[in-house]
Design an enzyme around this catalytic site. Structure first.
Site, short mmCIF file in Angstrom:
data_model
loop_
_atom_site.label_atom_id
_atom_site.label_comp_id
_atom_site.label_asym_id
_atom_site.label_seq_id
_atom_site.Cartn_x
_atom_site.Cartn_y
_atom_site.Cartn_z
N PHE A 22 2.21 9.67 3.54
CA PHE A 22 3.26 9.74 4.55
C PHE A 22 4.57 8.72 4.18
O PHE A 22 5.66 8.53 4.70
CB PHE A 22 2.91 9.76 5.86
CG PHE A 22 1.94 10.88 6.15
CD1 PHE A 22 2.07 12.10 5.53
CD2 PHE A 22 0.79 10.58 6.61
CE1 PHE A 22 1.15 12.96 5.84
CE2 PHE A 22 -0.08 11.38 6.64
CZ PHE A 22 0.04 12.77 6.51
N ASP A 54 -8.23 5.96 14.70
CA ASP A 54 -8.60 5.82 13.35
C ASP A 54 -8.94 4.02 12.97
O ASP A 54 -8.32 3.34 12.32
CB ASP A 54 -7.38 5.93 12.48
CG ASP A 54 -7.82 6.17 10.86
OD1 ASP A 54 -9.06 6.36 10.67
OD2 ASP A 54 -6.97 6.04 10.09
N GLY A 93 0.79 -1.39 -0.26
CA GLY A 93 -0.01 -0.21 0.22
C GLY A 93 0.90 1.13 -0.05
O GLY A 93 2.14 1.25 0.29
N GLY A 134 0.77 5.56 0.64
CA GLY A 134 -0.02 6.74 1.36
C GLY A 134 0.77 8.04 1.17
O GLY A 134 1.81 8.11 0.50
N ALA A 140 5.06 4.41 2.33
CA ALA A 140 4.81 3.09 1.50
C ALA A 140 5.17 2.00 2.27
O ALA A 140 6.04 1.84 2.92
CB ALA A 140 5.46 3.37 0.07
N VAL A 141 4.26 0.73 2.06
CA VAL A 141 4.32 -0.25 3.00
C VAL A 141 4.55 -1.60 1.95
O VAL A 141 3.90 -1.71 0.81
CB VAL A 141 3.21 -0.66 3.64
CG1 VAL A 141 3.41 -1.89 4.49
CG2 VAL A 141 2.75 0.38 4.63
N LYS A 184 7.28 -0.58 6.67
CA LYS A 184 6.76 0.86 6.12
C LYS A 184 8.07 1.87 5.99
O LYS A 184 8.75 2.12 7.06
CB LYS A 184 5.70 1.20 7.72
CG LYS A 184 5.37 2.50 7.33
CD LYS A 184 4.55 2.79 8.51
CE LYS A 184 3.55 4.02 8.34
NZ LYS A 184 2.57 4.37 9.54
#
Length: 536
Positions: free
Chosen positions: A249, A372, A245, A247, A251-252, A266
């Site tokens: 801030f 979250d 994934g 985002g 990447a994973v 991460k």
């Protein structure tokens, strides 16, 4: 209906109310509360409209119209508090105070109706909710939920900044309103709020401490520190084929260490959109969490690379820092995959529900609010055991259960944020309880013969199912046994209790665990006003 114009009218009306509150003579506390709510409402609605999350449907148009009427009513009440007479326009000061408190609740209810109508999953990180003057407006950062095709095991955010907006004339009141609108004056500016440190021990948002690049990540005692070379080897040089994934801030990536252990790595982006202190806080926070229903922290990486920047005569030495967080890899994806993809039977779903509740109870015992909680942040191991992940916006409580109100900061996912946090900025463990309740009702709705009810729409679905009283007609009979219906109904009641409008009416997670196991008697839930009589 012109959605842009409608949202802008609401934003300007908020500023009008703010100006009126500055000169009230009575009920100052109640009027100030209204001011904070309406300004925050504008800050939240603007990105929803500007990102295209609102369509021009009757549901959204009607919800915005009702909200605007409520704000005009609030404006009229605030103006009445400016009167010199000891008797207000409508009633005595005491009764007026009651009306002001009532309109506060009405504002929250109407905002929730708007959010219901948008029916989107939008992850927001608003870190500068400055109160704008009409000529300029501070930009803010916001995130959009994104996932990659074929693997949604990790949820992320995509951030961007909204440019400043030009001023527009003050809104005109609806014809039915007797109020007159004063001209806008330039309000006093508030200082921008820095990104909130996730490990702030005093429970308040504050600037990150000043630190050099070389000291941004502290040594985490007892945990393995990986070199960049080790992690590059584990991920085949961070190959796109191993990308789980991405985002705003970080990447994973999926990786395999030399000993054969599968991990999720991460990799924080460079240059960083988050303060270095925030990255350090997340690393420190997750390294201390030890529970079977929390994703296991394995280690971290931090490396400074010397490089030459510039060309020809302008060449100079520079440092480039790289930060990594290494966690166990979850091969069975996320709860989102289960709800909206491969449906499973109730016995397995109930095990997932219990596991999430146990993990969340553990976090609350540590005085930690996840902030979250959603299906994308519940990962499943090889035995389908749920584990909570992504503590990027988690907050630590240090003064009892409630944090001081944080009007200038908002972080979370629309559809899972609690009403009091959205409108008032109040953060407590009951925020997570609300999110858990939404997920629980989503899980139950995933067993329907039809499509599952997403996010907060699951609350309304559950109330309709409860009132109909025929669960067996709604659910797919292949996913449960008849004797399990009682357990499913009990879980639905628990979900409705967790999503009560007032935080005080929601149970603590310790009580939720007892309720799920049938060891505690259930109270009768109240239907939130924002689920009643919504315009279709």
């Amino acid at each position: 209906m012109d959605l842009v114009g409608s949202v802008e009218t609401i934003v300007k009306l908020g500023l009008t109310i703010k100006e009126a509150v500055d000169t009230v003579r009575r009920n100052e506390e109640e009027c100030s509360e209204i001011r904070e709510r309406v300004l925050r409402v504008g800050d939240i609605l603007s990105p929803l409209q500007e990102t295209g999350s609102m369509d021009d449907s009757p549901a959204i148009s009607g919800a915005l119209e009702d909200l605007e009427k409520t704000l005009w009513r609030a404006h009229t009440l605030v103006e009445a508090c400016q009167e010199k007479s000891t008797i207000c326009l409508f009633c005595t000061a005491g009764k007026q105070s009651t009306q002001l408190r009532k309109v506060q609740e009405d504002i929250t209810q109407k905002v929730m109706v708007v959010i219901f109508a948008t029916n989107v999953q939008l992850t927001m990180i608003l870190t500068r909710l400055d109160r704008p003057c009409p000529q300029t407006r501070e930009s803010f950062h916001m995130g959009l939920e994104v996932s990659l095709p074929g693997d949604s095991s990790v949820g992320h955010t995509l951030a961007f900044s909204r440019p400043a907006r030009r001023a527009h004339p003050a809104p005109a009141p609806p014809q039915s309103s007797p109020a007159t609108t004063p001209a806008f004056a330039v309000p006093r500016r508030r200082r921008p709020l820095p990104f909130a440190s996730t490990a702030a021990q005093d429970g308040r948002s504050r600037p990150p401490p000043s630190m050099s690049t070389a000291s941004c990540v502290q040594t985490i005692n007892g945990w393995r520190k990986f070199s960049s070379l080790e992690l590059e080897t584990a991920t085949n040089h961070f190959s796109e084929d191993n990308l789980i994934g991405r985002g705003a801030f970080a990447a994973v990536f999926k990786g395999v260490l030399r000993d054969g252990l599968g991990v999720a790595i991460k990799k924080f982006k460079h240059p960083y959109q988050l303060p270095a202190a925030h990255i350090n806080d997340e690393l420190s926070l997750v390294s201390k969490l030890q529970h079977k229903n929390i994703v296991k922290f394995i280690g971290y990486g931090y490396e400074v690379i010397e490089k030459v920047d510039g060309f020809d005569d302008n060449k100079h030495q520079a440092q480039e820092s790289h930060y990594f967080l290494v966690e166990e890899y979850m091969p069975n994806g996320s709860l989102d995959d289960i709800i909206y993809g491969s449906r499973i039977e109730w016995s397995s779903l109930f095990g997932i529900v219990q596991g999430i509740a146990q993990g969340l109870h553990y976090l609350h015992e540590q005085q930690l609010v996840h902030s979250d909680l959603k299906p994308n942040n519940i990962l499943l191991d090889s035995d389908t055991n749920p584990k909570i992940t992504d503590f990027g916006i988690a907050r630590i409580l240090d003064h009892g259960d409630d944090m001081p109100r944080d009007i200038n900061y908002l972080a979370g996912t629309v559809g899972y944020m609690s009403p009091e946090y959205i409108v008032e900025g109040i953060l407590s463990t009951k925020y997570d309880v609300y999110s858990f309740g939404v997920m629980l009702l989503e899980i139950i709705s995933s067993m329907c013969r039809s499509k599952p009810a997403p996010r907060q729409a699951s609350i309304e679905w559950a109330w309709m199912a409860r009132q109909a009283g025929q669960m067996e007609e709604l659910l797919d009979p292949s996913l449960y046994a008849e004797f399990q219906l009682k357990e499913i109904r009990r879980c639905m009641e628990v979900g409705l209790l967790c999503t009560q409008f007032k935080p005080a009416d929601r149970p603590a997670m310790s009580d939720v665990l007892a309720m799920l196991d049938g060891k505690k008697k259930l109270r009768t839930p109240k239907q939130p006003g924002y689920t009643k009589g919504r315009k279709a």
